[in-house]
Design an enzyme around this catalytic site. Structure first.
Site, PDB file in Angstrom:
ATOM      1  NE  ARG A  84      -2.257  -1.246   3.594  1.00  0.00           N
ATOM      2  CZ  ARG A  84      -1.714  -0.439   4.481  1.00  0.00           C
ATOM      3  NH1 ARG A  84      -1.827   0.889   4.353  1.00  0.00           N
ATOM      4  NH2 ARG A  84      -1.073  -0.910   5.523  1.00  0.00           N
ATOM      5  CE1 TYR A 213       1.467  -7.001  -3.461  1.00  0.00           C
ATOM      6  CE2 TYR A 213       0.537  -5.661  -1.718  1.00  0.00           C
ATOM      7  CZ  TYR A 213       1.193  -6.800  -2.132  1.00  0.00           C
ATOM      8  OH  TYR A 213       1.562  -7.740  -1.224  1.00  0.00           O
ATOM      9  CE  LYS A 222      -6.916  -3.754   5.481  1.00  0.00           C
ATOM     10  NZ  LYS A 222      -5.543  -4.110   5.524  1.00  0.00           N
ATOM     11  CG  HIS A 242      -6.777  -2.990  10.243  1.00  0.00           C
ATOM     12  ND1 HIS A 242      -5.474  -2.536  10.326  1.00  0.00           N
ATOM     13  CD2 HIS A 242      -6.752  -4.021   9.375  1.00  0.00           C
ATOM     14  CE1 HIS A 242      -4.694  -3.282   9.541  1.00  0.00           C
ATOM     15  NE2 HIS A 242      -5.446  -4.189   8.962  1.00  0.00           N
ATOM     16  CB  SER A 268      -0.485  -3.413   7.978  1.00  0.00           C
ATOM     17  OG  SER A 268      -1.679  -2.730   7.684  1.00  0.00           O
ATOM     18  CB  CYS A 270       1.148  -5.884  14.007  1.00  0.00           C
ATOM     19  SG  CYS A 270       2.299  -4.577  13.558  1.00  0.00           S
ATOM     20  CG  ASP A 296      -7.078  -7.235   7.150  1.00  0.00           C
ATOM     21  OD1 ASP A 296      -6.072  -7.032   7.862  1.00  0.00           O
ATOM     22  OD2 ASP A 296      -7.386  -6.502   6.192  1.00  0.00           O
ATOM     23  NE  ARG A 387       0.150  -8.372   2.538  1.00  0.00           N
ATOM     24  CZ  ARG A 387      -0.350  -8.100   3.738  1.00  0.00           C
ATOM     25  NH1 ARG A 387      -1.416  -8.728   4.168  1.00  0.00           N
ATOM     26  NH2 ARG A 387       0.206  -7.196   4.519  1.00  0.00           N
TER      27      ARG A 387
END
Ligand code: GTP
Ligand code: SPV
Ligand code: MN
Length: 606
Positions: A84, A213, A222, A242, A268, A270, A296, A387
């Site tokens: 991002r 992406y 998001k 989130h 993100s 974490c 998420d 990912r």
């Protein structure tokens, strides 16, 4: 530009009118972007197969080892398009104050003059895909429809995994009306100089150009489910967060398998996916079992019983590959074994995906950029933000409530970050207002999930810094207002955790992963009113001595002391950081947060 319909008119549209609006928007968009052809996606297997075949032909996808990874494919994104891009992400509104100091603001005039022209002719020579999708389970009153127009087939096949795509969305829209969130996406020329991700919360619209992406391009994630949805939540009295959602089943004698649902916000990269799929470490496996509802994003509404009920609006996982292994997250590994897409991982010589942490490095690999790699190579083989995209229903521990229209009732909320110092393993808030303060003052070290420096401590309130669609101070007020919408004792208890505290040598003090169940155990017992007494500290309630079950864990006494240590001097500095952060919002900062700040200072003896 098509930002003419205001939200009140959209929200009241009938099903038929919503469909009419969709057709009109597709026509208008095609006139501007000039695609060679328009394909309405139905989400079917046949369509998916056709798109995959087509991308295998162009090289956008590469087939992986079908024996070990059936129906799995690999994609390499442009090397300058791997995460991002927060500095290129904007919220568009009338006034800069609407979005606050933590967001990038764009005026309507700028959106029109700087961004809109980039879409002109952008799809020439390309196919325009119209992708209707539903965020949330079919038949849920909380689910919402989006439509993404994109010129990327890779986006389409990812959206098919990440959302309920196609007919189900159109049917939902026809039945419930209320329009849809418009998301216009084009790869453009993939140049970061012409890359913009622009949100129009009032119009419920998103424009994204120049990136293929993840969170930049899969607009349901998001852009819609957090930035646009957070503003819907503000207007309609609910929360878009989130957060992962997990259910933890208590297998101890006399507990009748009771399940406690927990939502947890970590920034993100974490640890959300890992915690959501946790397999308890051996010693506690006969005491607890964890079910995944989401990894998420979490939408929470107050239910008729006054509690907070959560749904996961997504249908898949877009998970961080590096660090995922049979040891750390066996459930993720099992989930991604088939029907999955891998982006920017490395490849073994027999075409299996590989990333750092998966297994000992093979003697030879092809790295994420297509170069030959050996263990002597200086660079990582997989991109740190590589990912997997995998269907949630394939997860061995997916919750039986995954499709529940009303979601699951949340008993605890956790806020956590990556903090090498200062922050203890776990703290419980004294009450909701104090918990909101813990969330609002959350900081974390930056990760590879966004472009920019890694490892820099920054404020990331509620892990929403890059995802809140409006002024963060107003978002805090929205959180603080939740008790007034229900009976306050029905709201979840709030906790703060940190799996990432380090010793002086830079080693993690806490083993993490499956051992995190020890902290969940304490939390479950706290919310069920049976954990041992806590000791008060300046920053909140800490577990009493011995209250965290450390049986069978080879932690030396020093490490366990350090893990829960609250250092007064460090916290005096930390409280200064809180003050500076809260001051940014000027008079918009809720008084309740200043009260909590003053109370913290008093408890620190200041
Ligand atoms: P996003 O998808 O970006 O929102 O990330 P996430 O919050 O879901 O993070 P994820 O669970 O994918 O973990 C990110 C990285 O942190 C991975 O490399 C994990 O291996 C690592 N990680 C997760 N949990 C722990 C933990 O308890 N301890 C340690 N040391 N590392 C962890
Ligand atoms: C995150 O960065 O928080 C993610 C990945 O979950 S992305 O979809 O790119 O936002
Ligand atoms: Mn995330």
């Amino acid at each position: 530009m098509s930002t003419s319909n205001n939200k009140s008119s959209v929200a009241t549209l009938s099903g038929a009118a919503s469909l009419e609006m969709l057709k009109q928007w597709v026509n208008e968009t095609a006139q501007v972007t000039q695609p060679d052809r328009i394909v309405w996606c139905d989400g079917s297997e046949e369509e998916n197969t056709r798109l995959i075949q087509q991308m295998l032909g162009t090289g956008e996808l590469v087939q992986l080892n079908q024996e070990h990874y059936p129906n799995c494919y690999f994609h390499r994104s442009h090397p300058s398009d791997v995460a991002r891009t927060e500095h290129l992400t904007f919220i568009c509104s009338d006034h800069k104050d609407d979005v606050g100091p933590t967001n990038n603001w764009m005026s309507y005039a700028d959106a029109k003059s700087r961004v809109w022209p980039l879409f002109s002719g952008a799809m020439r020579g390309r196919t325009m895909y119209v992708v209707p999708y539903l965020m949330g389970p079919a038949n849920s009153p909380f689910s919402k429809v989006g439509v993404e127009i994109t010129d990327s087939a890779y986006v389409v096949v990812n959206m098919r995994i990440m959302t309920r795509m196609g007919q189900v969305a159109l049917e939902h829209m026809q039945q419930h009306g209320g329009g849809f969130v418009k998301g216009l996406h084009s790869l453009g020329d993939l140049s970061p100089d012409r890359r913009f991700i622009v949100h129009f919360p009032a119009e419920r619209e998103i424009w994204s150009i120049g990136s293929g992406y993840g969170g930049n391009a899969l607009l349901g994630k998001k852009c819609f489910a957090l930035r646009i949805a957070s503003t819907m939540g503000r207007d309609e009295g609910w929360l878009a967060e989130h957060m992962l959602i997990l259910g933890i089943e208590d297998l101890r004698p006399g507990r009748k398998g009771e399940v406690t649902y927990i939502a947890a916000a970590f920034p993100s990269a974490c640890g959300k996916t890992n915690l959501a799929m946790l397999v308890p470490s051996l010693g506690l496996r006969d005491q607890f079992r964890v079910f995944t509802v989401g990894d998420d994003i979490c939408w929470m509404h107050i239910g008729s019983d006054g509690r907070l009920w959560a749904i996961n609006p997504e249908a898949g996982f877009f998970g961080v590959a590096p660090g995922t292994s049979a040891k750390t997250n066996p459930n993720a590994l099992a989930t991604l074994q088939r029907n999955s897409i891998f982006t920017n991982v490395a490849l073994t010589d027999d075409m299996q995906p590989w990333w750092e942490g998966l297994s000992p490095a093979p003697a030879h690999l092809t790295d994420w950029q297509g170069r030959s790699w050996t263990p002597d190579s200086k660079e990582k083989a997989a991109h740190p933000n590589s990912r997997f995209t995998a269907p949630a229903r394939q997860c061995p521990c997916i919750s039986p409530e995954f499709e529940a229209p009303l979601g699951v009732p949340i008993s605890a909320i956790m806020f956590g970050g990556r903090r090498a110092r200062i922050m203890p393993l776990v703290v419980e808030a004294q009450n909701w207002q104090h918990g909101v303060y813990l969330g609002a003052t959350l900081s974390s070290e930056t990760t590879a999930a966004a472009v920019g420096a890694v490892g820099v401590v920054r404020h990331d309130p509620m892990a929403m810094l890059p995802f809140c669609g409006y002024n963060m101070a107003d978002y805090f007020s929205h959180w603080l207002g939740m008790p007034s919408r229900t009976s306050p004792d029905k709201l979840p208890q709030i906790f703060q955790v940190n799996w990432f505290r380090m010793d002086k040598e830079g080693r993690y003090l806490w083993p993490g992963f499956g051992e995190n169940v020890r902290v969940l155990k304490w939390i479950v017992d706290r919310v069920r009113g049976r954990a041992e007494a806590t000791q008060d500290s300046p920053i909140g309630k800490l577990p009493a001595e011995g209250a965290i079950d450390l049986s069978g864990l080879s932690l030396d006494a020093d490490a366990s002391n350090q893990l829960l240590h609250v250092d007064r001097t460090e916290w005096v500095d930390e409280s200064e950081r809180h003050r500076k952060f809260l001051e940014q919002f000027g008079s918009r900062t809720p008084q309740a947060l200043w009260q909590e700040h003053a109370a913290l200072r008093t408890r620190l003896g200041l």
